[in-house]
Design a protein around this motif. Structure first.
Motif, PDB file in Angstrom:
ATOM      1  N   ARG A 144     -10.875  47.057  26.421  1.00 48.80           N
ATOM      2  CA  ARG A 144     -10.913  45.742  25.779  1.00 48.80           C
ATOM      3  C   ARG A 144     -11.649  44.757  26.665  1.00 48.80           C
ATOM      4  O   ARG A 144     -11.618  44.862  27.896  1.00 48.80           O
ATOM      5  CB  ARG A 144      -9.496  45.221  25.512  1.00 48.80           C
ATOM      6  N   GLN A 145     -12.341  43.846  26.015  1.00 44.28           N
ATOM      7  CA  GLN A 145     -12.868  42.715  26.749  1.00 44.28           C
ATOM      8  C   GLN A 145     -11.664  41.898  27.170  1.00 44.28           C
ATOM      9  O   GLN A 145     -10.693  41.773  26.410  1.00 44.28           O
ATOM     10  CB  GLN A 145     -13.809  41.890  25.876  1.00 44.28           C
ATOM     11  N   LYS A 146     -11.677  41.388  28.382  1.00 47.14           N
ATOM     12  CA  LYS A 146     -10.461  40.805  28.941  1.00 47.14           C
ATOM     13  C   LYS A 146      -9.866  39.760  28.000  1.00 47.14           C
ATOM     14  O   LYS A 146     -10.511  38.788  27.649  1.00 47.14           O
ATOM     15  CB  LYS A 146     -10.746  40.229  30.322  1.00 47.14           C
ATOM     16  N   GLY A 147      -8.605  40.032  27.594  1.00 48.12           N
ATOM     17  CA  GLY A 147      -7.899  39.129  26.710  1.00 48.12           C
ATOM     18  C   GLY A 147      -8.186  39.318  25.230  1.00 48.12           C
ATOM     19  O   GLY A 147      -7.684  38.561  24.393  1.00 48.12           O
ATOM     20  N   ARG A 148      -8.976  40.336  24.863  1.00 47.91           N
ATOM     21  CA  ARG A 148      -9.364  40.548  23.477  1.00 47.91           C
ATOM     22  C   ARG A 148      -8.764  41.844  22.923  1.00 47.91           C
ATOM     23  O   ARG A 148      -8.130  42.616  23.624  1.00 47.91           O
ATOM     24  CB  ARG A 148     -10.893  40.585  23.370  1.00 47.91           C
ATOM     25  N   LYS A 149      -9.021  42.104  21.645  1.00 44.23           N
ATOM     26  CA  LYS A 149      -8.525  43.293  20.971  1.00 44.23           C
ATOM     27  C   LYS A 149      -9.159  44.550  21.564  1.00 44.23           C
ATOM     28  O   LYS A 149     -10.323  44.553  21.937  1.00 44.23           O
ATOM     29  CB  LYS A 149      -8.841  43.200  19.479  1.00 44.23           C
ATOM     30  N   SER A 150      -8.374  45.646  21.616  1.00 47.13           N
ATOM     31  CA  SER A 150      -8.859  46.876  22.235  1.00 47.13           C
ATOM     32  C   SER A 150      -9.425  47.857  21.207  1.00 47.13           C
ATOM     33  O   SER A 150      -9.128  47.781  20.013  1.00 47.13           O
ATOM     34  CB  SER A 150      -7.725  47.561  22.999  1.00 47.13           C
ATOM     35  N   SER A 151     -10.250  48.766  21.695  1.00 49.00           N
ATOM     36  CA  SER A 151     -10.746  49.904  20.935  1.00 49.00           C
ATOM     37  C   SER A 151     -10.509  51.148  21.760  1.00 49.00           C
ATOM     38  O   SER A 151     -10.287  51.076  22.970  1.00 49.00           O
ATOM     39  CB  SER A 151     -12.233  49.747  20.629  1.00 49.00           C
ATOM     40  N   GLY A 152     -10.546  52.311  21.101  1.00 50.24           N
ATOM     41  CA  GLY A 152     -10.148  53.509  21.818  1.00 50.24           C
ATOM     42  C   GLY A 152     -11.080  54.684  21.644  1.00 50.24           C
ATOM     43  O   GLY A 152     -11.907  54.738  20.740  1.00 50.24           O
ATOM     44  N   LEU A 153     -10.910  55.643  22.553  1.00 43.97           N
ATOM     45  CA  LEU A 153     -11.685  56.866  22.568  1.00 43.97           C
ATOM     46  C   LEU A 153     -10.759  57.988  23.028  1.00 43.97           C
ATOM     47  O   LEU A 153     -10.034  57.838  24.010  1.00 43.97           O
ATOM     48  CB  LEU A 153     -12.856  56.717  23.546  1.00 43.97           C
ATOM     49  N   LEU A 154     -10.760  59.107  22.309  1.00 42.89           N
ATOM     50  CA  LEU A 154      -9.945  60.252  22.690  1.00 42.89           C
ATOM     51  C   LEU A 154     -10.687  61.066  23.745  1.00 42.89           C
ATOM     52  O   LEU A 154     -11.786  61.570  23.488  1.00 42.89           O
ATOM     53  CB  LEU A 154      -9.660  61.122  21.459  1.00 42.89           C
ATOM     54  N   LEU A 155     -10.108  61.158  24.940  1.00 43.74           N
ATOM     55  CA  LEU A 155     -10.740  61.872  26.047  1.00 43.74           C
ATOM     56  C   LEU A 155     -10.360  63.352  25.968  1.00 43.74           C
ATOM     57  O   LEU A 155      -9.194  63.714  26.115  1.00 43.74           O
ATOM     58  CB  LEU A 155     -10.308  61.273  27.386  1.00 43.74           C
ATOM     59  N   GLU A 156     -11.354  64.192  25.772  1.00 37.98           N
ATOM     60  CA  GLU A 156     -11.132  65.608  25.529  1.00 37.98           C
ATOM     61  C   GLU A 156     -11.106  66.425  26.819  1.00 37.98           C
ATOM     62  O   GLU A 156     -11.606  65.998  27.860  1.00 37.98           O
ATOM     63  CB  GLU A 156     -12.237  66.134  24.603  1.00 37.98           C
ATOM     64  N   HIS A 157     -10.533  67.608  26.717  1.00 41.92           N
ATOM     65  CA  HIS A 157     -10.475  68.582  27.807  1.00 41.92           C
ATOM     66  C   HIS A 157     -11.894  68.938  28.249  1.00 41.92           C
ATOM     67  O   HIS A 157     -12.714  69.373  27.440  1.00 41.92           O
ATOM     68  CB  HIS A 157      -9.746  69.814  27.279  1.00 41.92           C
TER      69      HIS A 157
END
Length: 199
Positions: A144-157
């Motif tokens: 997330r940009q500091k203080g903002r909404k987050s986004s995600g990524l699934l980290l694979e093996h």
């Protein structure tokens, strides 16, 4: 860069993701080896003036003098494990960037986690380049940009995530707890210590 959850806060010049940097067989072998051979510790850290137990295990390896400090911890490097040193050289060849240390994190199950933070310690310099290799169970990495909404990524093996440029100045990242029944994940974050932390 592979597709991420749509967000104006995830930018190509900051993150670079390689989902199959290592093959499945090699990744599984390294997961087992690192879990049994690295010297794991669970340390106390200081967050907002409170001392708490880290919700994961850690181990710090590197060149002589690659001392690192964060959240009240001062980490002296252990001598390179041979498999870590081989991985370091492989990632250096791939990224054309030099590393002199690695922080290994072991997440034993879904209750182990990493809170919101930036790797912006003085020892890493103004624009640190961090190569993060994931082994074991898939976990969701949030940005997330500091203080903002987050986004995600699934980290694979076997995947490799590169954080570079002004990523640590602009963003925070986290690995949240999960209620899913999952097993071991080991994350190796290769870094360059530019300035020694004070003792």
């Amino acid at each position: 860069m592979p597709p991420l959850q749509e967000s104006p806060f995830l930018v190509d010049d900051c993150l670079e993701y390689h989902p199959a940097f290592l093959g499945q067989k090699e990744s599984g072998h390294l997961l087992d080896r690192f879990w049994s051979e690295l010297e794991w510790e669970q340390e106390d850290i200081t967050i907002f003036g409170r001392t708490v137990r880290q919700p994961r295990l850690i181990s710090w390896y590197g060149d002589p003098g690659a001392r690192y400090a964060y959240s009240g911890l001062v980490l002296e490097p252990r001598s390179w494990h041979p498999a870590l040193l081989k991985l370091k050289r492989q990632i250096e060849s791939f990224t054309r960037h030099r590393f002199n240390s690695v922080l290994a994190n072991a997440y034993r199950d879904g209750s182990d986690s990493m809170g919101w933070h930036s790797d912006d310690e003085k020892e890493l310099g103004p624009k640190p380049f961090i190569a993060s290799l994931s082994l074991g169970e898939e976990r969701r990495f949030l940005l997330r940009q500091k203080g903002r909404k987050s986004s995600g990524l699934l980290l694979e093996h076997g995947s490799l995530l590169l954080m570079k440029g002004d990523c640590q100045q602009r963003f925070q990242h986290a690995l949240p707890k999960t209620r899913r029944k999952i097993g071991l994940r080991i994350n190796l974050t290769f870094r360059e210590i530019r300035y020694q932390a004070p003792v």
